[in-house]
Motif scaffolding. Structure first.
Motif, mmCIF file in Angstrom:
data_model
loop_
_atom_site.group_PDB
_atom_site.id
_atom_site.type_symbol
_atom_site.label_atom_id
_atom_site.label_comp_id
_atom_site.label_asym_id
_atom_site.label_seq_id
_atom_site.Cartn_x
_atom_site.Cartn_y
_atom_site.Cartn_z
ATOM 1 N N SER A 154 0.820 -1.213 0.000
ATOM 2 C CA SER A 154 0.000 0.000 0.000
ATOM 3 C C SER A 154 0.854 1.262 0.000
ATOM 4 O O SER A 154 0.603 2.201 -0.764
ATOM 5 N N GLN A 155 1.871 1.286 0.860
ATOM 6 C CA GLN A 155 2.737 2.462 0.960
ATOM 7 C C GLN A 155 3.505 2.700 -0.336
ATOM 8 O O GLN A 155 3.560 3.824 -0.848
ATOM 9 N N GLU A 156 4.109 1.646 -0.885
ATOM 10 C CA GLU A 156 4.903 1.805 -2.098
ATOM 11 C C GLU A 156 4.031 2.078 -3.317
ATOM 12 O O GLU A 156 4.431 2.797 -4.229
ATOM 13 N N LEU A 162 4.732 5.184 -5.734
ATOM 14 C CA LEU A 162 5.182 4.919 -7.096
ATOM 15 C C LEU A 162 4.087 5.042 -8.150
ATOM 16 O O LEU A 162 4.374 5.320 -9.307
ATOM 17 N N GLN A 163 2.836 4.754 -7.748
ATOM 18 C CA GLN A 163 1.718 4.749 -8.699
ATOM 19 C C GLN A 163 2.024 3.893 -9.938
ATOM 20 O O GLN A 163 1.961 4.376 -11.077
ATOM 21 N N PRO A 164 2.374 2.628 -9.753
ATOM 22 C CA PRO A 164 2.700 1.763 -10.896
ATOM 23 C C PRO A 164 1.478 1.455 -11.737
ATOM 24 O O PRO A 164 0.339 1.507 -11.246
ATOM 25 N N ASP A 165 1.692 1.117 -12.995
ATOM 26 C CA ASP A 165 0.584 0.739 -13.876
ATOM 27 C C ASP A 165 0.040 -0.636 -13.516
ATOM 28 O O ASP A 165 -1.166 -0.879 -13.607
ATOM 29 N N VAL A 166 0.943 -1.547 -13.131
ATOM 30 C CA VAL A 166 0.545 -2.926 -12.814
ATOM 31 C C VAL A 166 1.295 -3.407 -11.574
ATOM 32 O O VAL A 166 2.502 -3.181 -11.453
ATOM 33 N N VAL A 167 0.575 -4.067 -10.680
ATOM 34 C CA VAL A 167 1.196 -4.747 -9.544
ATOM 35 C C VAL A 167 1.162 -6.240 -9.837
ATOM 36 O O VAL A 167 0.078 -6.807 -10.023
ATOM 37 N N VAL A 168 2.314 -6.879 -9.903
ATOM 38 C CA VAL A 168 2.396 -8.325 -10.099
ATOM 39 C C VAL A 168 2.591 -8.951 -8.724
ATOM 40 O O VAL A 168 3.612 -8.730 -8.067
ATOM 41 N N MET A 169 1.616 -9.735 -8.279
ATOM 42 C CA MET A 169 1.547 -10.174 -6.885
ATOM 43 C C MET A 169 1.586 -11.693 -6.738
ATOM 44 O O MET A 169 0.794 -12.413 -7.355
ATOM 45 N N ASP A 170 2.500 -12.166 -5.895
ATOM 46 C CA ASP A 170 2.472 -13.565 -5.481
ATOM 47 C C ASP A 170 1.401 -13.710 -4.395
ATOM 48 O O ASP A 170 0.996 -12.724 -3.782
ATOM 49 N N LEU A 171 0.931 -14.926 -4.158
ATOM 50 C CA LEU A 171 -0.073 -15.150 -3.122
ATOM 51 C C LEU A 171 0.526 -15.696 -1.839
ATOM 52 O O LEU A 171 0.161 -15.276 -0.741
ATOM 53 N N SER A 172 1.441 -16.651 -1.948
ATOM 54 C CA SER A 172 1.957 -17.349 -0.770
ATOM 55 C C SER A 172 3.172 -16.623 -0.218
ATOM 56 O O SER A 172 4.319 -16.907 -0.582
ATOM 57 N N MET A 173 2.915 -15.654 0.659
ATOM 58 C CA MET A 173 3.982 -14.892 1.299
ATOM 59 C C MET A 173 3.752 -14.866 2.793
ATOM 60 O O MET A 173 2.603 -14.899 3.246
ATOM 61 N N PRO A 174 4.832 -14.809 3.587
ATOM 62 C CA PRO A 174 4.669 -14.650 5.031
ATOM 63 C C PRO A 174 3.954 -13.336 5.331
ATOM 64 O O PRO A 174 3.891 -12.433 4.499
ATOM 65 N N GLY A 175 3.401 -13.224 6.527
ATOM 66 C CA GLY A 175 2.711 -11.990 6.879
ATOM 67 C C GLY A 175 1.291 -11.993 6.350
ATOM 68 O O GLY A 175 0.599 -13.005 6.414
ATOM 69 N N ILE A 176 0.837 -10.860 5.801
ATOM 70 C CA ILE A 176 -0.568 -10.748 5.424
ATOM 71 C C ILE A 176 -0.918 -11.583 4.196
ATOM 72 O O ILE A 176 -2.079 -11.892 3.969
ATOM 73 N N GLY A 177 0.062 -11.952 3.375
ATOM 74 C CA GLY A 177 -0.212 -12.780 2.201
ATOM 75 C C GLY A 177 -0.781 -11.971 1.049
ATOM 76 O O GLY A 177 -1.238 -10.837 1.204
ATOM 77 N N GLY A 178 -0.755 -12.569 -0.146
ATOM 78 C CA GLY A 178 -1.156 -11.857 -1.340
ATOM 79 C C GLY A 178 -2.615 -11.497 -1.402
ATOM 80 O O GLY A 178 -2.976 -10.404 -1.852
#
Length: 218
Positions: free
Chosen positions: A45-47, A51-67
């Motif tokens: 959210s912060q980044e 940055l206001q990127p055109d596309v966020v490419v997101m993995d799902l299986s991550m520690p913490g809150i997850g994708g």
């Protein structure tokens, strides 16, 4: 998107080697511009705001809150945010949960490199992209007699769904807590909430639901 505009990408994956490979792959495409990478969903959210990127490419299986939770939060922050999921999970339930959270597209990490590039370009143009090989999986789920399980699973929040998947795959509460960087008591509470919502009592019951929905293999 004009011909002159190059697509800026925010890449989110907790594995450094994977991020490096994705960066190299995307950077080789003439229509890709700036690429920034992150290793955890909490920073998205912060980044994104910065940055206001055109596309966020997101993995799902991550520690913490997850994708899934990261997508949900980002979509709430900016409903126009364009998120493409790039995940090892190719089961229909993951695709559907990602789309429900606000993702514009979904690609399996087992796909060819050019598929990711095509998907990034497609979602940047405002069009939904679901990898072709995943479509039969979704259709099978929609025409099968497991509607009840899907409905009760919809009662789970993105964070609860992440916990559910780990518990169903045989992880105990301590292991889930370590994997998600959360306290044991927090996971124990989630465990109770999940079982109450699904009206089951045991880890075996959770596993059975996950098998029926194709989240884990029997």
């Amino acid at each position: 998107m004009t011909n002159e505009h190059k697509i800026s990408v925010l890449l989110v994956d907790d594995h450094a080697v994977v991020r490096a490979g994705f960066r190299m792959l995307l950077a080789s495409q003439p229509f890709i511009g700036d690429i920034t990478d992150l290793n955890q969903g909490e920073l998205v959210s912060q980044e994104y705001e910065r940055l206001q990127p055109d596309v966020v490419v997101m993995d799902l299986s991550m520690p913490g809150i997850g994708g899934l939770e990261a997508i949900r939060r980002l979509h709430k922050q900016d409903p126009k945010a364009v998120v493409l999921v790039y995940s090892i999970h190719d089961e229909a339930i993951y695709v559907e949960r990602a789309l429900e959270a606000g993702a514009m597209g979904y690609v399996s990490k087992n796909s060819a490199a050019e598929v990711l590039a095509e998907a990034v370009k497609t979602v940047a143009d405002g069009k939904r992209y679901i990898e072709e090989q995943l479509m039969p999986e979704i259709d099978d789920v929609r025409h099968n007699d497991i509607e009840h399980y899907r409905q009760v699973l919809d009662l789970l929040s993105p964070r609860e769904f992440d916990v559910f998947c780990r518990l169903a795959k045989g992880m105990n509460a301590h292991e889930v807590a370590a994997d998600m960087h959360l306290g044991y008591k927090t996971i124990a509470n989630y465990n109770t909430q999940i079982k109450n919502k699904l009206r089951v009592n045991t880890a075996a019951d959770l596993a059975n639901i996950a098998v029926v929905l194709g989240i884990i293999k029997p």
